[in-house]
Design a protein around this motif. Structure first.
Motif, PDB file in Angstrom:
ATOM      1  N   MET A   1      -0.233  29.400  21.187  1.00 18.16           N
ATOM      2  CA  MET A   1       0.374  28.098  20.974  1.00 18.16           C
ATOM      3  C   MET A   1       1.148  28.095  19.665  1.00 18.16           C
ATOM      4  O   MET A   1       0.771  28.744  18.701  1.00 18.16           O
ATOM      5  CB  MET A   1      -0.687  27.002  20.904  1.00 18.16           C
ATOM      6  N   LYS A   2       2.222  27.351  19.663  1.00 22.50           N
ATOM      7  CA  LYS A   2       3.047  27.218  18.471  1.00 22.50           C
ATOM      8  C   LYS A   2       2.354  26.296  17.461  1.00 22.50           C
ATOM      9  O   LYS A   2       1.811  25.266  17.818  1.00 22.50           O
ATOM     10  CB  LYS A   2       4.391  26.616  18.889  1.00 22.50           C
ATOM     11  N   LYS A   3       2.379  26.705  16.190  1.00 24.38           N
ATOM     12  CA  LYS A   3       1.761  25.888  15.152  1.00 24.38           C
ATOM     13  C   LYS A   3       2.835  25.159  14.350  1.00 24.38           C
ATOM     14  O   LYS A   3       3.916  25.686  14.097  1.00 24.38           O
ATOM     15  CB  LYS A   3       0.904  26.739  14.227  1.00 24.38           C
ATOM     16  N   THR A   4       2.513  23.961  13.968  1.00 24.56           N
ATOM     17  CA  THR A   4       3.393  23.116  13.177  1.00 24.56           C
ATOM     18  C   THR A   4       2.664  22.726  11.904  1.00 24.56           C
ATOM     19  O   THR A   4       1.440  22.663  11.887  1.00 24.56           O
ATOM     20  CB  THR A   4       3.739  21.836  13.975  1.00 24.56           C
ATOM     21  N   ARG A   5       3.414  22.449  10.854  1.00 26.30           N
ATOM     22  CA  ARG A   5       2.805  21.967   9.605  1.00 26.30           C
ATOM     23  C   ARG A   5       3.117  20.479   9.477  1.00 26.30           C
ATOM     24  O   ARG A   5       4.276  20.080   9.606  1.00 26.30           O
ATOM     25  CB  ARG A   5       3.336  22.750   8.415  1.00 26.30           C
ATOM     26  N   ILE A   6       2.089  19.687   9.251  1.00 28.68           N
ATOM     27  CA  ILE A   6       2.261  18.244   9.130  1.00 28.68           C
ATOM     28  C   ILE A   6       1.599  17.752   7.840  1.00 28.68           C
ATOM     29  O   ILE A   6       0.720  18.412   7.287  1.00 28.68           O
ATOM     30  CB  ILE A   6       1.672  17.485  10.338  1.00 28.68           C
ATOM     31  N   CYS A   7       2.040  16.601   7.376  1.00 27.74           N
ATOM     32  CA  CYS A   7       1.378  15.944   6.249  1.00 27.74           C
ATOM     33  C   CYS A   7       1.308  14.457   6.565  1.00 27.74           C
ATOM     34  O   CYS A   7       1.985  13.958   7.461  1.00 27.74           O
ATOM     35  CB  CYS A   7       2.100  16.198   4.937  1.00 27.74           C
ATOM     36  N   CYS A   8       0.476  13.762   5.822  1.00 33.51           N
ATOM     37  CA  CYS A   8       0.287  12.341   6.052  1.00 33.51           C
ATOM     38  C   CYS A   8       0.272  11.624   4.707  1.00 33.51           C
ATOM     39  O   CYS A   8      -0.266  12.134   3.725  1.00 33.51           O
ATOM     40  CB  CYS A   8      -1.033  12.125   6.788  1.00 33.51           C
ATOM     41  N   GLU A   9       0.848  10.431   4.685  1.00 30.69           N
ATOM     42  CA  GLU A   9       0.915   9.651   3.456  1.00 30.69           C
ATOM     43  C   GLU A   9       0.707   8.181   3.785  1.00 30.69           C
ATOM     44  O   GLU A   9       1.298   7.659   4.729  1.00 30.69           O
ATOM     45  CB  GLU A   9       2.287   9.861   2.819  1.00 30.69           C
ATOM     46  N   PHE A  10      -0.142   7.520   3.010  1.00 31.54           N
ATOM     47  CA  PHE A  10      -0.397   6.090   3.148  1.00 31.54           C
ATOM     48  C   PHE A  10      -0.130   5.460   1.788  1.00 31.54           C
ATOM     49  O   PHE A  10      -0.727   5.858   0.793  1.00 31.54           O
ATOM     50  CB  PHE A  10      -1.848   5.851   3.583  1.00 31.54           C
ATOM     51  N   SER A  11       0.791   4.484   1.749  1.00 36.38           N
ATOM     52  CA  SER A  11       1.182   3.898   0.471  1.00 36.38           C
ATOM     53  C   SER A  11       1.184   2.386   0.548  1.00 36.38           C
ATOM     54  O   SER A  11       1.597   1.801   1.552  1.00 36.38           O
ATOM     55  CB  SER A  11       2.595   4.338   0.091  1.00 36.38           C
ATOM     56  N   LEU A  12       0.743   1.781  -0.533  1.00 40.99           N
ATOM     57  CA  LEU A  12       0.842   0.336  -0.716  1.00 40.99           C
ATOM     58  C   LEU A  12       1.694   0.105  -1.958  1.00 40.99           C
ATOM     59  O   LEU A  12       1.399   0.640  -3.021  1.00 40.99           O
ATOM     60  CB  LEU A  12      -0.538  -0.289  -0.924  1.00 40.99           C
ATOM     61  N   PHE A  13       2.760  -0.684  -1.810  1.00 45.50           N
ATOM     62  CA  PHE A  13       3.653  -0.997  -2.919  1.00 45.50           C
ATOM     63  C   PHE A  13       3.806  -2.501  -3.022  1.00 45.50           C
ATOM     64  O   PHE A  13       3.774  -3.200  -2.008  1.00 45.50           O
ATOM     65  CB  PHE A  13       5.056  -0.412  -2.689  1.00 45.50           C
ATOM     66  N   SER A  14       4.009  -2.984  -4.233  1.00 44.72           N
ATOM     67  CA  SER A  14       4.278  -4.397  -4.443  1.00 44.72           C
ATOM     68  C   SER A  14       5.070  -4.582  -5.725  1.00 44.72           C
ATOM     69  O   SER A  14       4.936  -3.800  -6.666  1.00 44.72           O
ATOM     70  CB  SER A  14       2.972  -5.176  -4.537  1.00 44.72           C
ATOM     71  N   ASP A  15       5.895  -5.639  -5.751  1.00 46.55           N
ATOM     72  CA  ASP A  15       6.603  -5.951  -6.990  1.00 46.55           C
ATOM     73  C   ASP A  15       5.781  -6.876  -7.877  1.00 46.55           C
ATOM     74  O   ASP A  15       6.247  -7.367  -8.894  1.00 46.55           O
ATOM     75  CB  ASP A  15       7.985  -6.536  -6.711  1.00 46.55           C
ATOM     76  N   THR A  16       4.534  -7.131  -7.469  1.00 46.44           N
ATOM     77  CA  THR A  16       3.572  -7.843  -8.304  1.00 46.44           C
ATOM     78  C   THR A  16       2.347  -6.957  -8.464  1.00 46.44           C
ATOM     79  O   THR A  16       2.089  -6.079  -7.638  1.00 46.44           O
ATOM     80  CB  THR A  16       3.146  -9.178  -7.677  1.00 46.44           C
ATOM     81  N   GLU A  17       1.594  -7.174  -9.506  1.00 44.39           N
ATOM     82  CA  GLU A  17       0.408  -6.352  -9.733  1.00 44.39           C
ATOM     83  C   GLU A  17      -0.683  -6.715  -8.724  1.00 44.39           C
ATOM     84  O   GLU A  17      -0.894  -7.885  -8.419  1.00 44.39           O
ATOM     85  CB  GLU A  17      -0.112  -6.561 -11.152  1.00 44.39           C
ATOM     86  N   LEU A  58      -2.201   7.479  -1.044  1.00 41.97           N
ATOM     87  CA  LEU A  58      -3.061   8.583  -0.638  1.00 41.97           C
ATOM     88  C   LEU A  58      -2.200   9.555   0.160  1.00 41.97           C
ATOM     89  O   LEU A  58      -1.527   9.160   1.120  1.00 41.97           O
ATOM     90  CB  LEU A  58      -4.226   8.089   0.218  1.00 41.97           C
ATOM     91  N   ARG A  59      -2.218  10.814  -0.230  1.00 42.12           N
ATOM     92  CA  ARG A  59      -1.394  11.819   0.437  1.00 42.12           C
ATOM     93  C   ARG A  59      -2.261  13.030   0.788  1.00 42.12           C
ATOM     94  O   ARG A  59      -3.065  13.481  -0.014  1.00 42.12           O
ATOM     95  CB  ARG A  59      -0.267  12.264  -0.490  1.00 42.12           C
ATOM     96  N   VAL A  60      -2.066  13.546   1.977  1.00 42.70           N
ATOM     97  CA  VAL A  60      -2.734  14.767   2.420  1.00 42.70           C
ATOM     98  C   VAL A  60      -1.670  15.852   2.478  1.00 42.70           C
ATOM     99  O   VAL A  60      -0.614  15.658   3.091  1.00 42.70           O
ATOM    100  CB  VAL A  60      -3.393  14.570   3.809  1.00 42.70           C
ATOM    101  N   ASP A  61      -1.921  16.959   1.821  1.00 39.89           N
ATOM    102  CA  ASP A  61      -0.958  18.057   1.803  1.00 39.89           C
ATOM    103  C   ASP A  61      -0.730  18.604   3.206  1.00 39.89           C
ATOM    104  O   ASP A  61      -1.496  18.339   4.139  1.00 39.89           O
ATOM    105  CB  ASP A  61      -1.442  19.182   0.895  1.00 39.89           C
ATOM    106  N   TYR A  62       0.314  19.398   3.339  1.00 42.83           N
ATOM    107  CA  TYR A  62       0.648  20.001   4.634  1.00 42.83           C
ATOM    108  C   TYR A  62      -0.511  20.835   5.166  1.00 42.83           C
ATOM    109  O   TYR A  62      -1.149  21.575   4.432  1.00 42.83           O
ATOM    110  CB  TYR A  62       1.891  20.885   4.503  1.00 42.83           C
ATOM    111  N   GLN A  63      -0.769  20.646   6.457  1.00 41.97           N
ATOM    112  CA  GLN A  63      -1.821  21.376   7.161  1.00 41.97           C
ATOM    113  C   GLN A  63      -1.229  21.937   8.449  1.00 41.97           C
ATOM    114  O   GLN A  63      -0.341  21.323   9.053  1.00 41.97           O
ATOM    115  CB  GLN A  63      -2.984  20.436   7.546  1.00 41.97           C
ATOM    116  N   GLU A  64      -1.744  23.067   8.888  1.00 43.90           N
ATOM    117  CA  GLU A  64      -1.298  23.603  10.180  1.00 43.90           C
ATOM    118  C   GLU A  64      -1.900  22.776  11.305  1.00 43.90           C
ATOM    119  O   GLU A  64      -3.035  22.331  11.231  1.00 43.90           O
ATOM    120  CB  GLU A  64      -1.709  25.060  10.339  1.00 43.90           C
ATOM    121  N   SER A  65      -1.103  22.596  12.343  1.00 47.22           N
ATOM    122  CA  SER A  65      -1.534  21.809  13.487  1.00 47.22           C
ATOM    123  C   SER A  65      -0.922  22.413  14.744  1.00 47.22           C
ATOM    124  O   SER A  65       0.148  23.020  14.688  1.00 47.22           O
ATOM    125  CB  SER A  65      -1.049  20.357  13.330  1.00 47.22           C
TER     126      SER A  65
END
Length: 70
Positions: A1-17, A58-65
Motif C-alpha cells: 500500500m502507498k504511504k502518505t504523510r499527514i499532519c493535524c493542527e487545531f487552533s483557537l484565535f481571537s482578537d480579544t484575550e 495544538l499541532r501533531v507533526d507529520y506521521q506516515e499513514s
C-alpha cells in the motif's frame, strides 16, 4: 500500500484575550504554542493595520499513514 504523510493542527484565535490556561485544563492537553495579546500587523486594501491576537494551538507533526485514495 502507498504511504502518505499527514499532519493535524487545531487552533483557537481571537482578537480579544481568552483564558488559555482554562483551555489547557479543560482539554487536558498541553498546547504546542500559545500566546496572549501578541501584536500582529496585517495588510488590506487601505494599507497595514495592527491587531492584538491571542492563540492556543495544538499541532501533531507529520506521521506516515496509509493512503486512503488508492
Amino acid at each position: 500500500m502507498k504511504k502518505t504523510r499527514i499532519c493535524c493542527e487545531f487552533s483557537l484565535f481571537s482578537d480579544t484575550e481568552f483564558p488559555v490556561e482554562k483551555i489547557t485544563e479543560s482539554l487536558n492537553l498541553e498546547p504546542t504554542i500559545f500566546y496572549k495579546n501578541k501584536r500582529k500587523f496585517l495588510e488590506n486594501d487601505s494599507g497595514f493595520y495592527e491587531i492584538l491576537e491571542t492563540c492556543w494551538e495544538l499541532r501533531v507533526d507529520y506521521q506516515e499513514s496509509l493512503d486512503i485514495n488508492i
